[in-house]
Motif scaffolding. Structure first.
Motif, PDB file in Angstrom:
ATOM      1  N   TRP A  42       0.828  -1.207   0.000  1.00 23.08           N
ATOM      2  CA  TRP A  42       0.000   0.000   0.000  1.00 23.08           C
ATOM      3  C   TRP A  42       0.863   1.259   0.000  1.00 23.08           C
ATOM      4  O   TRP A  42       0.633   2.187  -0.788  1.00 23.08           O
ATOM      5  CB  TRP A  42      -0.907  -0.012   1.222  1.00 23.08           C
ATOM      6  N   ARG A  43       1.869   1.286   0.864  1.00 27.21           N
ATOM      7  CA  ARG A  43       2.688   2.496   1.004  1.00 27.21           C
ATOM      8  C   ARG A  43       3.582   2.744  -0.199  1.00 27.21           C
ATOM      9  O   ARG A  43       3.963   3.893  -0.466  1.00 27.21           O
ATOM     10  CB  ARG A  43       3.556   2.377   2.273  1.00 27.21           C
ATOM     11  N   THR A  44       3.945   1.708  -0.935  1.00 27.01           N
ATOM     12  CA  THR A  44       4.835   1.879  -2.082  1.00 27.01           C
ATOM     13  C   THR A  44       4.068   2.023  -3.397  1.00 27.01           C
ATOM     14  O   THR A  44       4.687   2.129  -4.457  1.00 27.01           O
ATOM     15  CB  THR A  44       5.802   0.695  -2.198  1.00 27.01           C
ATOM     16  N   GLY A  45       2.739   2.016  -3.329  1.00 26.54           N
ATOM     17  CA  GLY A  45       1.950   2.179  -4.542  1.00 26.54           C
ATOM     18  C   GLY A  45       2.024   1.002  -5.481  1.00 26.54           C
ATOM     19  O   GLY A  45       1.885   1.151  -6.696  1.00 26.54           O
ATOM     20  N   LEU A  46       2.240  -0.174  -4.930  1.00 24.93           N
ATOM     21  CA  LEU A  46       2.364  -1.373  -5.739  1.00 24.93           C
ATOM     22  C   LEU A  46       0.960  -1.833  -6.134  1.00 24.93           C
ATOM     23  O   LEU A  46       0.280  -2.535  -5.397  1.00 24.93           O
ATOM     24  CB  LEU A  46       3.069  -2.466  -4.920  1.00 24.93           C
ATOM     25  N   ASP A  47       0.511  -1.374  -7.294  1.00 28.82           N
ATOM     26  CA  ASP A  47      -0.879  -1.650  -7.669  1.00 28.82           C
ATOM     27  C   ASP A  47      -1.062  -1.964  -9.144  1.00 28.82           C
ATOM     28  O   ASP A  47      -2.182  -1.916  -9.664  1.00 28.82           O
ATOM     29  CB  ASP A  47      -1.757  -0.455  -7.303  1.00 28.82           C
ATOM     30  N   THR A  48       0.014  -2.305  -9.838  1.00 25.73           N
ATOM     31  CA  THR A  48      -0.088  -2.550 -11.273  1.00 25.73           C
ATOM     32  C   THR A  48       0.216  -4.009 -11.591  1.00 25.73           C
ATOM     33  O   THR A  48       1.374  -4.428 -11.531  1.00 25.73           O
ATOM     34  CB  THR A  48       0.887  -1.664 -12.066  1.00 25.73           C
ATOM     35  N   PRO A  49      -0.817  -4.804 -11.920  1.00 23.62           N
ATOM     36  CA  PRO A  49      -0.556  -6.188 -12.305  1.00 23.62           C
ATOM     37  C   PRO A  49       0.351  -6.271 -13.529  1.00 23.62           C
ATOM     38  O   PRO A  49       0.198  -5.526 -14.488  1.00 23.62           O
ATOM     39  CB  PRO A  49      -1.960  -6.736 -12.628  1.00 23.62           C
ATOM     40  N   GLY A  50       1.326  -7.158 -13.481  1.00 23.45           N
ATOM     41  CA  GLY A  50       2.203  -7.358 -14.620  1.00 23.45           C
ATOM     42  C   GLY A  50       3.370  -6.397 -14.700  1.00 23.45           C
ATOM     43  O   GLY A  50       4.165  -6.468 -15.634  1.00 23.45           O
ATOM     44  N   ALA A  51       3.493  -5.474 -13.720  1.00 17.05           N
ATOM     45  CA  ALA A  51       4.606  -4.523 -13.754  1.00 17.05           C
ATOM     46  C   ALA A  51       5.916  -5.244 -13.460  1.00 17.05           C
ATOM     47  O   ALA A  51       5.950  -6.279 -12.802  1.00 17.05           O
ATOM     48  CB  ALA A  51       4.378  -3.407 -12.737  1.00 17.05           C
ATOM     49  N   LEU A  52       7.014  -4.678 -13.950  1.00 17.64           N
ATOM     50  CA  LEU A  52       8.330  -5.270 -13.740  1.00 17.64           C
ATOM     51  C   LEU A  52       8.664  -5.280 -12.252  1.00 17.64           C
ATOM     52  O   LEU A  52       8.513  -4.280 -11.564  1.00 17.64           O
ATOM     53  CB  LEU A  52       9.386  -4.467 -14.505  1.00 17.64           C
ATOM     54  N   ALA A  53       9.105  -6.447 -11.765  1.00 14.17           N
ATOM     55  CA  ALA A  53       9.434  -6.585 -10.345  1.00 14.17           C
ATOM     56  C   ALA A  53      10.606  -5.699  -9.978  1.00 14.17           C
ATOM     57  O   ALA A  53      11.620  -5.670 -10.671  1.00 14.17           O
ATOM     58  CB  ALA A  53       9.743  -8.044 -10.025  1.00 14.17           C
ATOM     59  N   ASP A  54      10.465  -4.957  -8.880  1.00 13.68           N
ATOM     60  CA  ASP A  54      11.546  -4.104  -8.405  1.00 13.68           C
ATOM     61  C   ASP A  54      11.658  -4.240  -6.895  1.00 13.68           C
ATOM     62  O   ASP A  54      11.146  -5.194  -6.304  1.00 13.68           O
ATOM     63  CB  ASP A  54      11.314  -2.648  -8.830  1.00 13.68           C
ATOM     64  N   GLY A  55      12.305  -3.282  -6.253  1.00 14.34           N
ATOM     65  CA  GLY A  55      12.555  -3.361  -4.828  1.00 14.34           C
ATOM     66  C   GLY A  55      11.319  -3.590  -3.978  1.00 14.34           C
ATOM     67  O   GLY A  55      11.280  -4.527  -3.167  1.00 14.34           O
ATOM     68  N   LEU A 108     -11.349 -16.006  -6.350  1.00 10.32           N
ATOM     69  CA  LEU A 108     -11.715 -14.772  -5.641  1.00 10.32           C
ATOM     70  C   LEU A 108     -10.606 -13.738  -5.730  1.00 10.32           C
ATOM     71  O   LEU A 108     -10.860 -12.554  -6.007  1.00 10.32           O
ATOM     72  CB  LEU A 108     -12.024 -15.097  -4.176  1.00 10.32           C
ATOM     73  N   GLY A 109      -9.367 -14.171  -5.483  1.00 11.97           N
ATOM     74  CA  GLY A 109      -8.256 -13.228  -5.545  1.00 11.97           C
ATOM     75  C   GLY A 109      -8.088 -12.606  -6.916  1.00 11.97           C
ATOM     76  O   GLY A 109      -7.912 -11.384  -7.051  1.00 11.97           O
ATOM     77  N   ALA A 110      -8.141 -13.436  -7.958  1.00 10.03           N
ATOM     78  CA  ALA A 110      -7.994 -12.928  -9.319  1.00 10.03           C
ATOM     79  C   ALA A 110      -9.160 -12.020  -9.700  1.00 10.03           C
ATOM     80  O   ALA A 110      -8.974 -10.994 -10.378  1.00 10.03           O
ATOM     81  CB  ALA A 110      -7.881 -14.093 -10.297  1.00 10.03           C
ATOM     82  N   TRP A 111     -10.363 -12.395  -9.279  1.00  8.52           N
ATOM     83  CA  TRP A 111     -11.538 -11.569  -9.591  1.00  8.52           C
ATOM     84  C   TRP A 111     -11.412 -10.190  -8.951  1.00  8.52           C
ATOM     85  O   TRP A 111     -11.694  -9.169  -9.596  1.00  8.52           O
ATOM     86  CB  TRP A 111     -12.797 -12.271  -9.088  1.00  8.52           C
ATOM     87  N   LEU A 112     -10.980 -10.144  -7.697  1.00  3.33           N
ATOM     88  CA  LEU A 112     -10.808  -8.858  -7.029  1.00  3.33           C
ATOM     89  C   LEU A 112      -9.747  -8.007  -7.720  1.00  3.33           C
ATOM     90  O   LEU A 112      -9.914  -6.787  -7.872  1.00  3.33           O
ATOM     91  CB  LEU A 112     -10.428  -9.078  -5.564  1.00  3.33           C
ATOM     92  N   LEU A 113      -8.652  -8.643  -8.143  1.00  4.20           N
ATOM     93  CA  LEU A 113      -7.559  -7.895  -8.770  1.00  4.20           C
ATOM     94  C   LEU A 113      -7.883  -7.453 -10.189  1.00  4.20           C
ATOM     95  O   LEU A 113      -7.614  -6.302 -10.575  1.00  4.20           O
ATOM     96  CB  LEU A 113      -6.294  -8.759  -8.792  1.00  4.20           C
ATOM     97  N   VAL A 114      -8.454  -8.353 -10.976  1.00  4.44           N
ATOM     98  CA  VAL A 114      -8.623  -8.108 -12.413  1.00  4.44           C
ATOM     99  C   VAL A 114      -9.969  -7.484 -12.740  1.00  4.44           C
ATOM    100  O   VAL A 114     -10.043  -6.519 -13.508  1.00  4.44           O
ATOM    101  CB  VAL A 114      -8.444  -9.430 -13.192  1.00  4.44           C
ATOM    102  N   ARG A 115     -11.026  -8.016 -12.177  1.00  6.29           N
ATOM    103  CA  ARG A 115     -12.367  -7.550 -12.513  1.00  6.29           C
ATOM    104  C   ARG A 115     -12.778  -6.325 -11.716  1.00  6.29           C
ATOM    105  O   ARG A 115     -13.286  -5.352 -12.260  1.00  6.29           O
ATOM    106  CB  ARG A 115     -13.387  -8.669 -12.301  1.00  6.29           C
ATOM    107  N   VAL A 116     -12.581  -6.376 -10.417  1.00  4.93           N
ATOM    108  CA  VAL A 116     -13.004  -5.282  -9.548  1.00  4.93           C
ATOM    109  C   VAL A 116     -11.913  -4.231  -9.411  1.00  4.93           C
ATOM    110  O   VAL A 116     -12.177  -3.098  -9.030  1.00  4.93           O
ATOM    111  CB  VAL A 116     -13.403  -5.841  -8.166  1.00  4.93           C
TER     112      VAL A 116
END
Length: 242
Positions: free
Chosen positions: A109-122, A197-205
């Motif tokens: 949450w604090r690092t703004g990690l909210d983009t599925p498929g983004a390049l893995a970083d720190g 459920l997890g995928a639906w929350l991330l992708v659909r919702v």
């Protein structure tokens, strides 16, 4: 002190399996592709990534594996130490796991990690490490609890035993009966439901990954606290099945 066997413990393990599916949805779709609980898949990802296969990160898989090892070792020492003093280890172990998952969600949450498929970083690697430590500890916890067919982090063996038990001439060596088949079906269904459920929350919702991690953390925390206040009593060791 071992948790009391029965419907209550079995139900806890089913819910934990659901949380694994949700956690792996975040791991694979947002943090990786990487697995944090299913280390068989993660080790394969690591081996593929080391050959230079496109889309895979050896760093992410390596961090997950290292975190899992740390969690398993620390979990074993913690739970064995508590048990050696005649105290209940199951509830506290789940609470520690929940705290680690919650920290992973907070970092996301604090690092703004909210983009599925983004390049893995720190930040990805920090979250991967925290969740993998939690899952390493989870595997020790469920291994010590020894509920047949419900390891909570894999379903392959339960699925195989389920199919074997449903055959026209079931193999008696793997166990067969309503209770056995019910646990196996619950194991497979719970893993699928959690992933769905997890995928639906991330992708659909499009729910923030941090919140999808915090849902399992909350569930595990509630299960740990609840099991801590259950009546005491050392249960007989369940027989191995499947």
């Amino acid at each position: 002190m071992k948790p009391r066997a029965g419907v209550g413990l079995t139900s806890i393990m089913v819910v934990l399996t659901v949380t694994t599916g949700m956690i792996e949805a975040v791991s694979f779709l947002v943090l990786g592709p990487v697995f944090t609980a299913v280390q068989t898949g993660n080790l394969l990802f690591l081996s593929f990534a080391l050959t230079g296969a496109a889309g895979l990160s050896p760093a992410a898989s390596g961090v997950s594996f290292a975190g899992f090892v740390v969690g398993a070792v620390l979990g074993s020492r913690f739970e064995s130490g508590v048990d050696a003093h005649g105290r209940r280890w199951f509830g506290p172990a789940l609470i520690v796991e929940a705290v680690l998952l919650g920290l992973g969600g907070l970092v996301a949450w604090r690092t703004g990690l909210d983009t599925p498929g983004a390049l893995a970083d720190g930040p990805h690697h920090v979250v991967i490490a925290l969740v993998a430590v939690a899952m390493g500890m989870r595997n020790i916890t469920t291994l010590r609890a020894r509920v047949p067919d419900l390891p909570t982090t894999v379903s392959t063996r339960a699925l195989t035993a389920l199919l074997g038990g449903l055959a026209p001439h079931p193999d008696t060596r793997i166990g067969s009966g309503p209770a056995d088949e019910g646990r196996r079906l619950a194991s497979v269904g719970a893993m699928f439901a959690g992933g769905l459920l997890g995928a639906w929350l991330l992708v659909r919702v499009e729910v923030h990954p941090a919140l999808v991690l915090l849902i399992p953390a909350t569930l595990v925390l509630a299960l740990g606290a609840g099991s801590w206040v259950l009546p005491r009593g050392r249960a007989p060791e369940p027989s191995e099945s499947g």
